[in-house]
Design a protein around this motif. Structure first.
Motif, PDB file in Angstrom:
ATOM      1  N   LEU A  64      50.920  21.446  96.000  1.00  0.00           N
ATOM      2  CA  LEU A  64      50.656  21.023  94.625  1.00  0.00           C
ATOM      3  C   LEU A  64      49.185  20.682  94.444  1.00  0.00           C
ATOM      4  O   LEU A  64      48.590  20.982  93.407  1.00  0.00           O
ATOM      5  CB  LEU A  64      51.529  19.822  94.277  1.00  0.00           C
ATOM      6  CG  LEU A  64      51.600  19.418  92.803  1.00  0.00           C
ATOM      7  CD1 LEU A  64      52.081  20.579  91.942  1.00  0.00           C
ATOM      8  CD2 LEU A  64      52.516  18.210  92.625  1.00  0.00           C
ATOM      9  N   GLN A  65      48.599  20.065  95.458  1.00  0.00           N
ATOM     10  CA  GLN A  65      47.164  19.751  95.384  1.00  0.00           C
ATOM     11  C   GLN A  65      46.332  21.027  95.266  1.00  0.00           C
ATOM     12  O   GLN A  65      45.375  21.082  94.500  1.00  0.00           O
ATOM     13  CB  GLN A  65      46.744  18.950  96.614  1.00  0.00           C
ATOM     14  CG  GLN A  65      45.284  18.521  96.564  1.00  0.00           C
ATOM     15  CD  GLN A  65      44.879  17.716  97.791  1.00  0.00           C
ATOM     16  OE1 GLN A  65      45.544  17.770  98.824  1.00  0.00           O
ATOM     17  NE2 GLN A  65      43.803  16.964  97.677  1.00  0.00           N
ATOM     18  N   LYS A  66      46.710  22.068  96.015  1.00  0.00           N
ATOM     19  CA  LYS A  66      46.000  23.343  95.926  1.00  0.00           C
ATOM     20  C   LYS A  66      46.090  23.914  94.512  1.00  0.00           C
ATOM     21  O   LYS A  66      45.102  24.423  93.970  1.00  0.00           O
ATOM     22  CB  LYS A  66      46.596  24.347  96.913  1.00  0.00           C
ATOM     23  CG  LYS A  66      46.394  23.997  98.380  1.00  0.00           C
ATOM     24  CD  LYS A  66      47.094  25.017  99.268  1.00  0.00           C
ATOM     25  CE  LYS A  66      47.022  24.621 100.733  1.00  0.00           C
ATOM     26  NZ  LYS A  66      47.771  25.582 101.594  1.00  0.00           N
ATOM     27  N   VAL A  69      43.838  21.936  92.129  1.00  0.00           N
ATOM     28  CA  VAL A  69      42.429  22.312  92.294  1.00  0.00           C
ATOM     29  C   VAL A  69      42.169  23.662  91.630  1.00  0.00           C
ATOM     30  O   VAL A  69      41.159  23.855  90.938  1.00  0.00           O
ATOM     31  CB  VAL A  69      42.058  22.365  93.789  1.00  0.00           C
ATOM     32  CG1 VAL A  69      40.668  22.971  93.979  1.00  0.00           C
ATOM     33  CG2 VAL A  69      42.120  20.977  94.405  1.00  0.00           C
ATOM     34  N   LYS A  70      43.067  24.605  91.821  1.00  0.00           N
ATOM     35  CA  LYS A  70      42.928  25.944  91.255  1.00  0.00           C
ATOM     36  C   LYS A  70      42.903  25.915  89.736  1.00  0.00           C
ATOM     37  O   LYS A  70      42.161  26.668  89.091  1.00  0.00           O
ATOM     38  CB  LYS A  70      44.088  26.815  91.742  1.00  0.00           C
ATOM     39  CG  LYS A  70      44.111  28.223  91.190  1.00  0.00           C
ATOM     40  CD  LYS A  70      45.316  28.984  91.733  1.00  0.00           C
ATOM     41  CE  LYS A  70      45.445  30.364  91.108  1.00  0.00           C
ATOM     42  NZ  LYS A  70      46.644  31.077  91.628  1.00  0.00           N
ATOM     43  N   HIS A  71      43.705  25.029  89.140  1.00  0.00           N
ATOM     44  CA  HIS A  71      43.844  24.991  87.677  1.00  0.00           C
ATOM     45  C   HIS A  71      43.220  23.738  87.069  1.00  0.00           C
ATOM     46  O   HIS A  71      43.585  23.353  85.960  1.00  0.00           O
ATOM     47  CB  HIS A  71      45.328  25.053  87.294  1.00  0.00           C
ATOM     48  CG  HIS A  71      46.047  26.267  87.785  1.00  0.00           C
ATOM     49  ND1 HIS A  71      45.864  27.517  87.218  1.00  0.00           N
ATOM     50  CD2 HIS A  71      46.942  26.435  88.789  1.00  0.00           C
ATOM     51  CE1 HIS A  71      46.630  28.397  87.853  1.00  0.00           C
ATOM     52  NE2 HIS A  71      47.281  27.773  88.809  1.00  0.00           N
ATOM     53  N   LYS A  72      42.277  23.113  87.777  1.00  0.00           N
ATOM     54  CA  LYS A  72      41.749  21.817  87.349  1.00  0.00           C
ATOM     55  C   LYS A  72      41.155  21.853  85.939  1.00  0.00           C
ATOM     56  O   LYS A  72      41.215  20.845  85.225  1.00  0.00           O
ATOM     57  CB  LYS A  72      40.716  21.317  88.345  1.00  0.00           C
ATOM     58  CG  LYS A  72      39.484  22.214  88.483  1.00  0.00           C
ATOM     59  CD  LYS A  72      38.521  21.666  89.529  1.00  0.00           C
ATOM     60  CE  LYS A  72      37.302  22.567  89.668  1.00  0.00           C
ATOM     61  NZ  LYS A  72      36.360  22.052  90.690  1.00  0.00           N
ATOM     62  N   ASP A  73      40.611  22.987  85.533  1.00  0.00           N
ATOM     63  CA  ASP A  73      39.999  23.056  84.208  1.00  0.00           C
ATOM     64  C   ASP A  73      41.027  23.189  83.099  1.00  0.00           C
ATOM     65  O   ASP A  73      40.705  22.990  81.925  1.00  0.00           O
ATOM     66  CB  ASP A  73      39.020  24.236  84.137  1.00  0.00           C
ATOM     67  CG  ASP A  73      37.832  24.058  85.057  1.00  0.00           C
ATOM     68  OD1 ASP A  73      37.484  22.890  85.327  1.00  0.00           O
ATOM     69  OD2 ASP A  73      37.268  25.077  85.512  1.00  0.00           O
ATOM     70  N   THR A 114      51.358  25.360  85.151  1.00  0.00           N
ATOM     71  CA  THR A 114      51.424  26.077  83.874  1.00  0.00           C
ATOM     72  C   THR A 114      51.914  25.141  82.776  1.00  0.00           C
ATOM     73  O   THR A 114      51.343  25.092  81.680  1.00  0.00           O
ATOM     74  CB  THR A 114      52.367  27.288  83.978  1.00  0.00           C
ATOM     75  OG1 THR A 114      51.835  28.220  84.926  1.00  0.00           O
ATOM     76  CG2 THR A 114      52.513  27.981  82.625  1.00  0.00           C
ATOM     77  N   MET A 115      52.960  24.384  83.073  1.00  0.00           N
ATOM     78  CA  MET A 115      53.485  23.441  82.082  1.00  0.00           C
ATOM     79  C   MET A 115      52.488  22.342  81.757  1.00  0.00           C
ATOM     80  O   MET A 115      52.479  21.803  80.645  1.00  0.00           O
ATOM     81  CB  MET A 115      54.790  22.821  82.596  1.00  0.00           C
ATOM     82  CG  MET A 115      55.966  23.776  82.619  1.00  0.00           C
ATOM     83  SD  MET A 115      57.543  22.957  83.012  1.00  0.00           S
ATOM     84  CE  MET A 115      57.372  22.755  84.782  1.00  0.00           C
ATOM     85  N   MET A 116      51.636  22.006  82.727  1.00  0.00           N
ATOM     86  CA  MET A 116      50.674  20.927  82.538  1.00  0.00           C
ATOM     87  C   MET A 116      49.390  21.384  81.857  1.00  0.00           C
ATOM     88  O   MET A 116      48.498  20.578  81.624  1.00  0.00           O
ATOM     89  CB  MET A 116      50.321  20.315  83.897  1.00  0.00           C
ATOM     90  CG  MET A 116      51.454  19.527  84.554  1.00  0.00           C
ATOM     91  SD  MET A 116      51.980  18.119  83.560  1.00  0.00           S
ATOM     92  CE  MET A 116      50.454  17.215  83.436  1.00  0.00           C
ATOM     93  N   SER A 117      49.288  22.665  81.530  1.00  0.00           N
ATOM     94  CA  SER A 117      48.071  23.192  80.919  1.00  0.00           C
ATOM     95  C   SER A 117      47.854  22.627  79.518  1.00  0.00           C
ATOM     96  O   SER A 117      48.808  22.360  78.783  1.00  0.00           O
ATOM     97  CB  SER A 117      48.128  24.714  80.852  1.00  0.00           C
ATOM     98  OG  SER A 117      48.205  25.275  82.133  1.00  0.00           O
TER      99      SER A 117
END
Length: 279
Positions: A64-66, A69-73, A114-117
């Motif tokens: 989940l951390q990875k 980081v990948k979707h941090k923006d 994706t849901m957290m975007s």
């Protein structure tokens, strides 16, 4: 805005600094509750169960951390406060504790991100939540089959020549190679899960939709496509066409949930924005 949303963080909870403290689902509390159930119901194996559950949860948190980081923006920290999102986190942790790697941890984490975007439409959140429920019940070969359906029916491939396209197809087939193990019983299972449904009218002689964009392949039926591919050393095209026949592509179609899972599994190749799928 975030500066005004400071909260106290409870014991065993996690806070993410985003202009203020945003409380995240307390993984340790959830894990403790789940392990208590093990101890109550399986006292003779409670230590082994505890160790296994701990390892699975820790592995999920690392994955989940990875994804974070990948979707941090794209992550919207405010969504961590929503009961619906906390429910999804808890359900995901329970599934992983029960099934470990068999729960498709990497895809679950991608679904959650994706849901957290920030710009995730409500429809995608709804479909992703249903996919989160289904994914732990699907094996890698089931997920690979869903991606094969996507590859055959929806993918468009851009490359300078036939050999380059053949290489791209080969890389994709290698990623979903387990789909070759799918049986008729597997197809029935995937259908019961809600990821595919039987077509009202069965399609026969299906060929990959992307071949319609390739002048040398456009209009060729399945046998002609195989013959041309063999003659020109496009063996990955031949393999794909054989899989289409073997796995009865054209007998089923993807549901919205199956389509999301299939594309998500191919996202490392396509770089597609999952949130654009259902517009």
């Amino acid at each position: 805005m975030f500066e005004k949303q400071k909260q106290d963080v409870g014991e065993n909870s996690t806070a993410i600094q985003a202009g203020g403290d945003v409380t995240v689902t307390p993984y340790l509390e959830l894990r403790a509750i789940f392990l208590d159930l093990f101890e109550l119901n399986f006292p003779r194996i409670q230590q082994a169960a505890k160790e296994t559950a701990d390892q699975r949860i820790e592995a999920m948190l690392d994955e989940l951390q990875k994804s974070f980081v990948k979707h941090k923006d794209q992550i919207d920290p405010r969504k961590f406060e929503e009961p619906a999102m906390q429910y999804e986190m808890q359900a995901m942790a329970i599934d992983v504790a029960r099934k470990g790697d068999k729960s498709n941890v990497d895809l679950l984490c991608e679904l959650f991100c994706t849901m957290m975007s920030k710009d995730c439409p409500e429809l995608i959140e709804l479909i992703a939540a249903e996919a989160r429920r289904i994914l732990p019940n699907l094996s890698p070969k089931h997920v690979s089959y869903l991606s094969l359906e996507v590859l055959v029916n929806e993918v468009s491939i851009t490359a300078p020549n036939l050999q380059a396209i053949n290489n791209t197809v080969g890389q994709t087939l290698a990623h979903i190679s387990q789909c070759s193990q799918v049986t008729h019983s597997d197809l029935q299972y995937i259908s019961v899960s809600g990821a595919i449904v039987a077509r009202g009218i069965t399609h026969v002689g299906v060929t990959p939709s992307f071949t319609n964009d390739i002048p040398d392949l456009k209009g060729k039926h399945a046998e002609q496509l195989i013959e041309f591919s063999n003659q020109n050393g496009l063996l990955n095209f031949t393999e794909l066409q054989n899989l289409i026949s073997k796995l009865h592509i054209g007998h089923f179609q993807l549901t919205a949930v199956g389509r999301l899972i299939g594309w998500l599994n191919l996202s490392k190749f396509s770089q597609i924005d999952i949130k654009q799928l259902f517009k």
